[in-house]
Design a protein around this motif. Structure first.
Motif, PDB file in Angstrom:
ATOM      1  N   GLY A   1       0.803  -1.210   0.000  1.00  0.00           N
ATOM      2  CA  GLY A   1       0.000   0.000   0.000  1.00  0.00           C
ATOM      3  C   GLY A   1       0.839   1.264   0.000  1.00  0.00           C
ATOM      4  N   ILE A   2       0.385   2.262  -0.759  1.00  0.00           N
ATOM      5  CA  ILE A   2       1.048   3.566  -0.795  1.00  0.00           C
ATOM      6  C   ILE A   2       0.021   4.639  -0.457  1.00  0.00           C
TER       7      ILE A   2
ATOM      8  N   LEU B   1       3.797  10.889  -2.455  1.00  0.00           N
ATOM      9  CA  LEU B   1       3.660   9.525  -1.951  1.00  0.00           C
ATOM     10  C   LEU B   1       4.476   9.362  -0.682  1.00  0.00           C
ATOM     11  N   LEU B   2       3.923   8.629   0.298  1.00  0.00           N
ATOM     12  CA  LEU B   2       4.668   8.338   1.519  1.00  0.00           C
ATOM     13  C   LEU B   2       5.487   7.073   1.293  1.00  0.00           C
ATOM     14  N   MET B   3       6.798   7.254   1.126  1.00  0.00           N
ATOM     15  CA  MET B   3       7.688   6.153   0.793  1.00  0.00           C
ATOM     16  C   MET B   3       8.532   5.759   1.998  1.00  0.00           C
ATOM     17  N   GLN B   4       8.936   4.515   2.004  1.00  0.00           N
ATOM     18  CA  GLN B   4       9.742   3.971   3.084  1.00  0.00           C
ATOM     19  C   GLN B   4      11.107   3.545   2.542  1.00  0.00           C
ATOM     20  N   ALA B   5      12.160   3.858   3.275  1.00  0.00           N
ATOM     21  CA  ALA B   5      13.486   3.301   2.958  1.00  0.00           C
ATOM     22  C   ALA B   5      13.604   1.996   3.727  1.00  0.00           C
ATOM     23  N   LYS B   6      13.485   0.884   2.999  1.00  0.00           N
ATOM     24  CA  LYS B   6      13.377  -0.410   3.668  1.00  0.00           C
ATOM     25  C   LYS B   6      14.406  -1.384   3.108  1.00  0.00           C
ATOM     26  N   ASN B   7      15.088  -2.054   4.017  1.00  0.00           N
ATOM     27  CA  ASN B   7      16.040  -3.071   3.607  1.00  0.00           C
ATOM     28  C   ASN B   7      15.373  -4.437   3.664  1.00  0.00           C
ATOM     29  N   GLU B   8      15.764  -5.315   2.755  1.00  0.00           N
ATOM     30  CA  GLU B   8      15.312  -6.697   2.748  1.00  0.00           C
ATOM     31  C   GLU B   8      16.539  -7.589   2.635  1.00  0.00           C
ATOM     32  N   PRO B   9      16.476  -8.800   3.159  1.00  0.00           N
ATOM     33  CA  PRO B   9      17.673  -9.653   3.161  1.00  0.00           C
ATOM     34  C   PRO B   9      18.200  -9.978   1.768  1.00  0.00           C
ATOM     35  N   GLY B  10      17.338  -9.939   0.748  1.00  0.00           N
ATOM     36  CA  GLY B  10      17.791 -10.243  -0.600  1.00  0.00           C
ATOM     37  C   GLY B  10      18.233  -9.053  -1.404  1.00  0.00           C
ATOM     38  N   ASN B  11      18.150  -7.829  -0.832  1.00  0.00           N
ATOM     39  CA  ASN B  11      18.558  -6.628  -1.575  1.00  0.00           C
ATOM     40  C   ASN B  11      20.043  -6.676  -1.879  1.00  0.00           C
ATOM     41  N   ILE B  12      20.403  -6.183  -3.039  1.00  0.00           N
ATOM     42  CA  ILE B  12      21.788  -6.297  -3.470  1.00  0.00           C
ATOM     43  C   ILE B  12      22.659  -5.182  -2.904  1.00  0.00           C
TER      44      ILE B  12
ATOM     45  N   THR C   1       4.507   2.446   1.456  1.00  0.00           N
ATOM     46  CA  THR C   1       4.176   2.817   2.830  1.00  0.00           C
ATOM     47  C   THR C   1       4.011   1.565   3.681  1.00  0.00           C
ATOM     48  N   VAL C   2       3.288   0.598   3.154  1.00  0.00           N
ATOM     49  CA  VAL C   2       3.090  -0.684   3.824  1.00  0.00           C
ATOM     50  C   VAL C   2       3.454  -1.795   2.852  1.00  0.00           C
ATOM     51  N   GLN C   3       4.244  -2.726   3.349  1.00  0.00           N
ATOM     52  CA  GLN C   3       4.671  -3.888   2.566  1.00  0.00           C
ATOM     53  C   GLN C   3       4.734  -5.036   3.555  1.00  0.00           C
ATOM     54  N   ALA C   4       3.635  -5.793   3.658  1.00  0.00           N
ATOM     55  CA  ALA C   4       3.550  -6.772   4.740  1.00  0.00           C
ATOM     56  C   ALA C   4       2.741  -7.981   4.321  1.00  0.00           C
ATOM     57  N   THR C   5       3.224  -9.160   4.683  1.00  0.00           N
ATOM     58  CA  THR C   5       2.446 -10.374   4.497  1.00  0.00           C
ATOM     59  C   THR C   5       1.365 -10.439   5.576  1.00  0.00           C
ATOM     60  N   ARG C   6       0.378 -11.276   5.344  1.00  0.00           N
ATOM     61  CA  ARG C   6      -0.674 -11.435   6.358  1.00  0.00           C
ATOM     62  C   ARG C   6      -0.099 -11.993   7.653  1.00  0.00           C
ATOM     63  N   SER C   7       0.852 -12.924   7.542  1.00  0.00           N
ATOM     64  CA  SER C   7       1.465 -13.465   8.755  1.00  0.00           C
ATOM     65  C   SER C   7       2.143 -12.371   9.560  1.00  0.00           C
ATOM     66  N   ASN C   8       2.784 -11.417   8.849  1.00  0.00           N
ATOM     67  CA  ASN C   8       3.461 -10.340   9.560  1.00  0.00           C
ATOM     68  C   ASN C   8       2.481  -9.388  10.226  1.00  0.00           C
ATOM     69  N   TYR C   9       1.464  -8.938   9.463  1.00  0.00           N
ATOM     70  CA  TYR C   9       0.616  -7.910  10.072  1.00  0.00           C
ATOM     71  C   TYR C   9      -0.411  -8.480  11.052  1.00  0.00           C
TER      72      TYR C   9
ATOM     73  N   ASN D   1      -2.773  -4.765  -3.972  1.00  0.00           N
ATOM     74  CA  ASN D   1      -2.082  -3.538  -4.380  1.00  0.00           C
ATOM     75  C   ASN D   1      -3.015  -2.355  -4.154  1.00  0.00           C
ATOM     76  N   MET D   2      -2.591  -1.394  -3.316  1.00  0.00           N
ATOM     77  CA  MET D   2      -3.495  -0.309  -2.929  1.00  0.00           C
ATOM     78  C   MET D   2      -2.800   1.045  -2.999  1.00  0.00           C
ATOM     79  N   VAL D   3      -3.571   2.052  -3.417  1.00  0.00           N
ATOM     80  CA  VAL D   3      -3.184   3.452  -3.265  1.00  0.00           C
ATOM     81  C   VAL D   3      -4.354   4.149  -2.593  1.00  0.00           C
ATOM     82  N   VAL D   4      -4.105   4.798  -1.462  1.00  0.00           N
ATOM     83  CA  VAL D   4      -5.146   5.493  -0.713  1.00  0.00           C
ATOM     84  C   VAL D   4      -4.759   6.956  -0.584  1.00  0.00           C
ATOM     85  N   GLU D   5      -5.646   7.835  -1.050  1.00  0.00           N
ATOM     86  CA  GLU D   5      -5.406   9.276  -0.937  1.00  0.00           C
ATOM     87  C   GLU D   5      -5.964   9.786   0.390  1.00  0.00           C
TER      88      GLU D   5
END
Length: 476
Positions: A62-63, A74-85, A93-101, A143-147
């Motif tokens: 979601g953004i 847009l509200l953006m996040q600087a986010k690291n992931e273990p697979g990032n190069i 803004t939100v990037q989450a699996t159901r298990s996580n949230y 996939n969501m965009v909310v104003e």
């Protein structure tokens, strides 16, 4: 974030099913690495087996969007992931699996999640979309965009950025993550347009829309009333026909019974040395919902290549799409880019399995660089894939290289936009290229921000080449 390789046998919280060899989390949630048996009678490769990630839950990508003086931010996040190069990437803004949230990991709550689970603003986009059908089994995310009209403060690690700047940054290698790209592709031209008289479309005082060139072509091509080589009903009927006739048979197979795959050295690999490995990692992270964990990941062999061939037809930009079958797709076939492959993998396959237009794209890139409108290496989802990258290309052509081919069609840009309002029509790679095309609309014929231009990006090249495109007329 610190990421350390770890043998699959040493992943804390994960176990190998004693009967199947499948890799599962002890909570029963998150995801499973399983085996899949695939059969495609009559194809160049009629059958194979492979590991695949089964994550039968829909996450939220979601953004948040707000307008300042008519300009979308847009509200953006600087986010690291273990697979990032290379460390953090620009993320939603939100990037989450159901298990996580839902708190299965017993970590901190996901910031801003409630603004998407119970939107208080205007919902501009809300559609379930697939992810990589070669590596995920029927994976989908919302996939969501909310104003928002209210003031929403940017927490630590977040920043409000102009939509136009985010699109410009798509030209910087490995900077804007996959989840941002898929969400941006789902944002309509109307909702993503600024109305400040500077960055709007024709009729709004737009410098981009009024002066001709590539920017005007793009604006016109996103107009739902614009012309198209094939009617939308014709396209939908063609795709339904392909989905009804393509025979792809899949069934679960124990991971320890895969043909051609072996488990040794703490990983699972193909006997050819190609395709991908299943590896393990240990992660320690600051600022995440959970500060340390272990997990399996897919590590591709080599960099992929993903390309759209594009051309204007009757003054409207069209892209050549491929009705592509992948074993993990929910509806078997989705519309993919003209070319989508890891070229090195075809060294192990029959010659007729090689993508039909791969050599044409590569030859154009080598000999006619002026016809390459976009060329950037971008990372794929870093939460499940380790150092997965594709070279994304948009390549101009004057002709139809495959007239009458049953698996390819030319779609106008506004038709691609329309299909993105619905689930499972365009695959994740096509959505990335559509987001990049939308970025060209913003950068063509304008001065790109200094940091972007210094990186040698497509936007700067397009500004210089904008005069090459006609304002009206047929194929150039």
């Amino acid at each position: 974030m610190s990421v350390t390789r770890l043998p699959l046998e040493e992943l804390a919280g994960w176990y190998e099913d004693p009967g199947t060899g499948d890799i599962r989390h002890r909570s029963g949630r998150f995801f499973t690495v399983e085996g899949l048996d695939v059969r495609r009678p009559g194809w160049a490769v009629p059958a194979w087996t492979q590991p695949i990630i089964n994550q039968p839950e829909a996450g939220i990508l979601g953004i948040l969007l707000k307008r300042v003086g008519g300009v979308p931010y847009l509200l953006m996040q600087a986010k690291n992931e273990p697979g990032n190069i290379d460390g953090p990437q620009l993320s939603p803004t939100v990037q989450a699996t159901r298990s996580n949230y839902t708190g299965v990991h017993r970590g901190r709550p996901v910031p801003y999640l409630d603004l998407f689970r119970e939107p208080r603003g205007r919902v501009l986009a809300d559609v379930r979309q697939s992810e990589q059908g070669a590596w995920f089994y029927r994976k989908r995310n919302r996939n969501m965009v909310v104003e928002v009209g209210e003031e929403v403060a940017a927490a630590e690690g977040f920043r409000w950025l102009p939509l136009r700047r985010v699109r410009e940054l798509l030209s910087v290698p490995d900077l804007v993550n996959m989840d941002v790209r898929t969400v941006l592709a789902c944002l309509s031209a109307r909702d993503g347009r600024a109305d400040d008289g500077l960055a709007g479309g024709p009729g709004r005082g737009s410098s981009r829309g009024s002066g001709g060139g590539f920017g005007a072509l793009m604006e016109r091509s996103r107009d739902p009333g614009a012309d198209a080589a094939h009617g939308t009903r014709e396209i939908l009927s063609w795709l339904s026909g392909v989905r009804s006739t393509v025979d792809v048979q899949t069934r679960p197979l124990p991971l320890n019974r895969l043909r051609g795959w072996h488990r040794s050295g703490g990983r699972i690999s193909h006997e050819s040395g190609g395709f991908f490995d299943v590896v393990g990692v240990r992660v320690e992270a600051h600022g995440r919902e959970v500060s340390r964990w272990t997990q399996p990941m897919i590590e591709p062999v080599g960099t992929g290549l993903v390309a759209f061939l594009v051309r204007p037809v009757r003054g409207v930009l069209h892209a050549l799409v491929h009705a592509r079958a992948e074993p993990g797709c929910t509806d078997v076939v989705e519309l993919a880019p003209t070319v989508q492959c890891a070229p090195g993998n075809y060294d192990h396959l029959p010659a007729r399995a090689r993508p039909v237009l791969l050599e044409r794209v590569l030859e154009t890139v080598r000999t006619l660089p002026g016809r390459v409108l976009f060329d950037t290496v971008l990372s794929e989802e870093g939460g499940r894939f380790y150092h997965a990258r594709n070279r994304y290309l948009v390549v101009e052509t004057d002709e139809d290289p495959l007239p009458g081919h049953p698996s390819f069609r030319w779609l106008a840009l506004h038709q691609l936009d329309g299909l993105l309002r619905h689930s499972y029509y365009l695959n994740i790679q096509a959505r990335t290229l559509i987001a990049c095309l939308h970025g060209l609309t913003d950068t063509a014929g304008t001065t790109v921000a200094a940091d972007t231009a210094a990186a040698g990006t497509t936007g700067a090249r397009m500004a210089a080449d904008a005069h090459r495109w006609p304002v009206t007329g047929g194929v150039r």
